[in-house]
Write an enzyme that holds these catalytic residues in place. Structure first.
Site, PDB file in Angstrom:
ATOM      1  N   ASP A   1       0.851  -1.182   0.000  1.00  0.00           N
ATOM      2  CA  ASP A   1       0.000   0.000   0.000  1.00  0.00           C
ATOM      3  C   ASP A   1       0.886   1.231   0.000  1.00  0.00           C
ATOM      4  O   ASP A   1       1.997   1.218   0.542  1.00  0.00           O
ATOM      5  CB  ASP A   1      -0.913   0.010   1.225  1.00  0.00           C
ATOM      6  CG  ASP A   1      -1.981  -1.079   1.160  1.00  0.00           C
ATOM      7  OD1 ASP A   1      -2.455  -1.374   0.048  1.00  0.00           O
ATOM      8  OD2 ASP A   1      -2.343  -1.616   2.212  1.00  0.00           O
TER       9      ASP A   1
ATOM     10  N   ASP B   1      -6.903  -0.986  -5.023  1.00  0.00           N
ATOM     11  CA  ASP B   1      -8.074  -0.816  -4.147  1.00  0.00           C
ATOM     12  C   ASP B   1      -9.008   0.254  -4.700  1.00  0.00           C
ATOM     13  O   ASP B   1     -10.229   0.110  -4.678  1.00  0.00           O
ATOM     14  CB  ASP B   1      -7.629  -0.424  -2.735  1.00  0.00           C
ATOM     15  CG  ASP B   1      -6.730  -1.459  -2.076  1.00  0.00           C
ATOM     16  OD1 ASP B   1      -6.804  -2.643  -2.441  1.00  0.00           O
ATOM     17  OD2 ASP B   1      -5.948  -1.064  -1.189  1.00  0.00           O
TER      18      ASP B   1
END
Length: 180
Positions: A126, A140
């Site tokens: 991330d 995402d």
């Protein structure tokens, strides 16, 4: 169109090609962004105002749920979900408008990118952080945005039945450009 190929078959092939192209593009963009983030953000954070670029790793799925499960279980589950998504968008694409095909490709690309990333080292990389939401990545974003677009398109009334029993368009935007 080749001899013996129906217009419907040609349209289905083109529709599916759009989904595959969008999925490959979305997955590629995210995987490159993850690699750049790992190389450039290892010891730093970049403040862009409302958004910061900050390296993080998620061993679970959404919001770190399942982070105590074995990696193989998470990879298997997310792979099965990705295959189910691929089957849905493949089946739906010929009847979908271009907006739904792009959204379906974004969902599929995001799902596949996260599976590929997790299969490499057991975690999803991330790199986008807001301060008020868990750190996330472009995959995402593709997943969530694509699902929202599909849900909005599916929730709108596409057809109404006229008094004579024939189906009529309920909204002027119900053309191939907006339908799935």
């Amino acid at each position: 169109m080749t001899s013996g190929t129906s217009p419907a078959a040609a349209r289905a092939r083109r529709s599916r090609a759009v989904v595959v192209l969008v999925a490959l593009t979305a997955a590629s963009i995210d995987l490159v962004a993850k690699a750049v983030s790992e190389a450039r953000l290892a010891d730093s954070t970049v403040d862009l105002g409302l958004l910061q670029l900050r390296l993080g790793y998620n061993s679970g799925v959404a919001f770190s749920m399942g982070d105590k499960l074995p990696v193989g279980v998470i990879v298997a589950i997310t792979t099965v979900i990705s295959i189910a998504l691929a089957a849905y968008v493949w089946h739906r694409a010929p009847r979908a408008g271009w907006v739904e095909r792009i959204a379906g490709g974004a969902v599929l690309g995001g799902a596949v990118a996260n599976v590929i990333d997790r299969a490499r080292d057991g975690v999803v990389t991330d790199y986008l952080h807001t301060g008020w939401w868990p750190t996330f990545n472009l995959a995402d974003t593709f997943l969530v945005t694509g699902f929202i677009v599909i849900a909005v398109l599916q929730a709108r009334p596409e057809r109404t039945v006229a008094e004579d029993g024939k189906s009529t368009a309920a909204h002027p935007a119900n053309t191939d450009a907006g339908d799935f």
